[in-house]
Write an enzyme that holds these catalytic residues in place. Structure first.
Site, PDB file in Angstrom:
ATOM      1  N   ASP A 222       0.119  -7.533   1.338  1.00 11.21           N
ATOM      2  CA  ASP A 222       0.569  -6.156   1.544  1.00 11.21           C
ATOM      3  C   ASP A 222       2.093  -6.050   1.534  1.00 11.21           C
ATOM      4  O   ASP A 222       2.687  -5.273   2.272  1.00 11.21           O
ATOM      5  CB  ASP A 222       0.029  -5.596   2.859  1.00 11.21           C
ATOM      6  CG  ASP A 222       0.104  -4.070   2.903  1.00 11.21           C
ATOM      7  OD1 ASP A 222       0.124  -3.440   1.835  1.00 11.21           O
ATOM      8  OD2 ASP A 222       0.154  -3.518   4.024  1.00 11.21           O
TER       9      ASP A 222
ATOM     10  N   GLY B  17     -10.763 -16.461 -11.712  1.00 15.80           N
ATOM     11  CA  GLY B  17     -10.560 -16.031 -13.095  1.00 15.80           C
ATOM     12  C   GLY B  17     -11.678 -15.151 -13.601  1.00 15.80           C
ATOM     13  O   GLY B  17     -12.127 -15.316 -14.749  1.00 15.80           O
ATOM     14  N   ILE B  18     -12.153 -14.202 -12.779  1.00 18.02           N
ATOM     15  CA  ILE B  18     -13.228 -13.320 -13.198  1.00 18.02           C
ATOM     16  C   ILE B  18     -12.880 -11.887 -12.787  1.00 18.02           C
ATOM     17  O   ILE B  18     -11.988 -11.652 -11.970  1.00 18.02           O
ATOM     18  CB  ILE B  18     -14.575 -13.700 -12.545  1.00 18.02           C
ATOM     19  CG1 ILE B  18     -14.467 -13.585 -10.999  1.00 18.02           C
ATOM     20  CG2 ILE B  18     -15.026 -15.088 -12.960  1.00 18.02           C
ATOM     21  CD1 ILE B  18     -15.794 -13.701 -10.271  1.00 18.02           C
TER      22      ILE B  18
ATOM     23  N   HIS C  38       0.818  -1.218   0.000  1.00 20.29           N
ATOM     24  CA  HIS C  38       0.000   0.000   0.000  1.00 20.29           C
ATOM     25  C   HIS C  38       0.850   1.266   0.000  1.00 20.29           C
ATOM     26  O   HIS C  38       0.333   2.355  -0.260  1.00 20.29           O
ATOM     27  CB  HIS C  38      -0.975  -0.005   1.190  1.00 20.29           C
ATOM     28  CG  HIS C  38      -0.345   0.270   2.513  1.00 20.29           C
ATOM     29  ND1 HIS C  38       0.014  -0.726   3.396  1.00 20.29           N
ATOM     30  CD2 HIS C  38      -0.013   1.433   3.127  1.00 20.29           C
ATOM     31  CE1 HIS C  38       0.518  -0.191   4.488  1.00 20.29           C
ATOM     32  NE2 HIS C  38       0.523   1.113   4.355  1.00 20.29           N
TER      33      HIS C  38
ATOM     34  N   GLY D  44       3.693   6.343   8.141  1.00 17.91           N
ATOM     35  CA  GLY D  44       5.082   6.502   7.724  1.00 17.91           C
ATOM     36  C   GLY D  44       5.933   5.323   8.151  1.00 17.91           C
ATOM     37  O   GLY D  44       6.969   5.036   7.550  1.00 17.91           O
ATOM     38  N   ASN D  45       5.501   4.607   9.215  1.00 15.29           N
ATOM     39  CA  ASN D  45       6.190   3.388   9.635  1.00 15.29           C
ATOM     40  C   ASN D  45       5.916   2.216   8.693  1.00 15.29           C
ATOM     41  O   ASN D  45       6.644   1.221   8.714  1.00 15.29           O
ATOM     42  CB  ASN D  45       5.762   2.972  11.049  1.00 15.29           C
ATOM     43  CG  ASN D  45       6.566   3.657  12.138  1.00 15.29           C
ATOM     44  OD1 ASN D  45       6.047   4.478  12.879  1.00 15.29           O
ATOM     45  ND2 ASN D  45       7.834   3.318  12.228  1.00 15.29           N
ATOM     46  N   SER D  46       4.850   2.306   7.901  1.00  7.81           N
ATOM     47  CA  SER D  46       4.476   1.200   7.023  1.00  7.81           C
ATOM     48  C   SER D  46       5.641   0.789   6.130  1.00  7.81           C
ATOM     49  O   SER D  46       6.257   1.630   5.477  1.00  7.81           O
ATOM     50  CB  SER D  46       3.276   1.594   6.160  1.00  7.81           C
ATOM     51  OG  SER D  46       2.123   1.773   6.945  1.00  7.81           O
TER      52      SER D  46
END
Length: 497
Positions: free
Chosen positions: A258, A390-391, A228, A332-334
């Site tokens: 993530d 698969g859609i 993200h 910001g730590n992400s």
């Protein structure tokens, strides 16, 4: 911002009391401390020149007898007899006059002081050192405050683990900051009409996050971060701990875990060491290093403990089991690293509960999950072994008549089916392309579980692998009513395209 009261108070002049004295006004709950004031100093009144009460006298004789002096009566007797007083009717001769010793003593003292002053003057003239008189009220002392040198903090503990300082010293150069830029287009005309409709594109800074140096290979260094952080970016800059900056390229990212990967053209940097997150224990001390608030707080250290393991967290589309920590995790730590006390990365900080009633609840993607995802992204550009139907689809809640459809599904036994998927397109390689399924059909349950949210499908697929079969409950609107049916679907590999 704190609000300070004005410390300036208005001066209130002394008010006359009933006795006529002027005294400062008394304040409630205030303790006053009175001190001796020398007579030569100005005072509000005579009563303020002493702390002792002096009663008024009617005449000088009463004052003399009341004066607290030794042998006061004897003094008065001598004064009276000196003017011809008598005792028992017989005259008494005046007492012989005594010499005024007070004047003699004062003269002697003055002469002695004068002699000492002259001697001191000649002594000071013979000395090279200036005489600086001490300030009034100061006290000379031979003792002085000394600055003590601190003990050097230890980097290791007795059991061989590192201290917080030891972890920071070992790992901080493996931690980086990430600046994300996004392409934006500006038009000179309203909605692109008229000349210049193509517009001018430019990159603007759209976010900042954290990362950790994970691998050096093929003349490049790979940086692990969160998906993200980089998913919406078009270009990136990686900032090392020594503030050196490198332009970075996107290798890939996976929204399900993530985890994302960037690459920079640099070698010889300090690569982090990764530990086995399955060996992490609740109550274990950990250190998080990242950029809370962005790069102005580059590589800040936060300390905490593992609060829990295997916490189901779904900020990214499905319940993923994360490490819960009480270390300070902020925007910001992400993408930053979570280290154990041996300086090994055991998690990638990903999210926190940001609510008034919560404090100290941060989450990290386990290192085992992060490493497997990142290695696959580097190797093939997607997460290998990931299953999918698969859609492409739209959520039922995006339609204006969604409430009526959800209520109709509830009457058929599918309560709160807010995660219902309305099929948009079907891939040619999908097993559904060979079934009686078409656009606008709806998936309302998987393996018998109603889709109260789309996370249920994502979670089911994360526990499956390509080639596995799942049972889908489908719903179709025809002839103004909803019919349901079940089909089996063989899953295919998700290659991220």
């Amino acid at each position: 911002m704190s609000e300070f009261e004005n410390e300036n108070e208005y001066y209130t002049p002394p008010q006359p009391t009933e006795s006529g004295n002027t005294e400062p006004p008394a304040e409630e709950n205030t303790t006053y401390h009175f001190s001796y004031k020398r007579p030569e100093e100005p005072a509000y009144s005579a009563s303020q020149q002493s702390n002792y009460y002096t009663p008024p006298f009617s005449n000088e004789t009463e004052k003399a007898y009341s004066d607290p002096q030794p042998n006061a009566y004897s003094a008065q007797y001598q004064q009276e007899t000196a003017h011809g007083a008598s005792v028992n009717g017989e005259p008494v001769d005046p007492a012989p006059k005594k010499k005024n010793k007070t004047v003699t003593v004062l003269v002697s003292a003055f002469v002695a002081c004068l002699i000492f002053a002259v001697v001191g003057l000649f002594a000071s003239m013979g000395s090279n050192d200036p005489v600086i008189p001490p300030e009034e009220g100061s006290t000379n002392t031979t003792q002085q405050v000394q600055i003590q040198q601190p003990n050097t903090p230890s980097s290791t503990n007795s059991d061989g683990s590192l201290s917080v300082k030891g972890v920071t010293d070992k790992c901080i150069n493996s931690c980086v900051g990430i600046t994300v830029y996004t392409q934006q287009t500006s038009y000179s005309n309203f909605f692109g009409y008229g000349s210049g409709s193509q517009g001018n594109s430019e990159e603007v800074k759209s976010g900042e996050g954290s990362g950790v140096l994970m691998l050096e290979a093929n003349g490049r260094t790979y940086v692990m971060t969160c998906a993200h952080v980089i998913s919406d970016g078009t270009s990136f800059v990686v900032t090392l701990n020594d503030k050196t900056e490198y332009k970075a390229t996107l290798v890939g990212y996976d929204a399900q875990t993530d985890i994302g990967v960037l690459a920079i053209n640099a070698t010889g940097l300090q690569i982090a060491e990764f530990g086995d997150s399955d060996k992490a224990a609740q109550g274990e001390q950990v250190v998080a290093i990242g950029c809370p608030g962005g790069l102005r707080f580059l590589n800040s250290t936060a300390v905490g403990f593992i609060s829990a393991l295997g916490r189901p967290v779904s900020p990214i589309g499905y319940n993923m089991e994360c490490i819960q920590v009480d270390a300070a995790i902020n925007p910001g730590n992400s993408g930053g690293a979570l280290f154990n006390m041996y300086g090994q990365v055991i998690g990638i900080t990903s999210s926190k509960i940001a609510a008034t009633d919560y404090e100290g609840m941060g989450f990290a993607v386990p290192s085992n999950t992060a490493v497997n995802t990142a290695n696959s992204l580097i190797r093939v550009g997607y997460v290998e072994g990931r299953a999918m139907i698969g859609i492409t689809y739209k959520a039922i809640t995006t339609y204006s008549n969604s409430d009526a459809i959800i209520n109709a599904l509830a009457q058929l036994g599918y309560e709160n089916a807010y995660g219902t998927m309305v099929i948009n397109t079907i891939r040619e390689e999908s097993d559904l392309s060979t079934k009686d399924v078409k656009a606008y059909d709806m998936i309302v349950a998987i393996n018998g579980k109603t889709l109260t949210s789309t996370d249920i499908v994502t979670s089911a697929l994360s526990n499956s692998k390509p080639g596995d079969t799942v049972k889908l409950t489908m719903a179709r609107i025809q002839n103004n009513q909803i019919d349901t049916f079940e089909i089996e679907c063989k899953l295919i590999e998700n290659k991220g395209n």
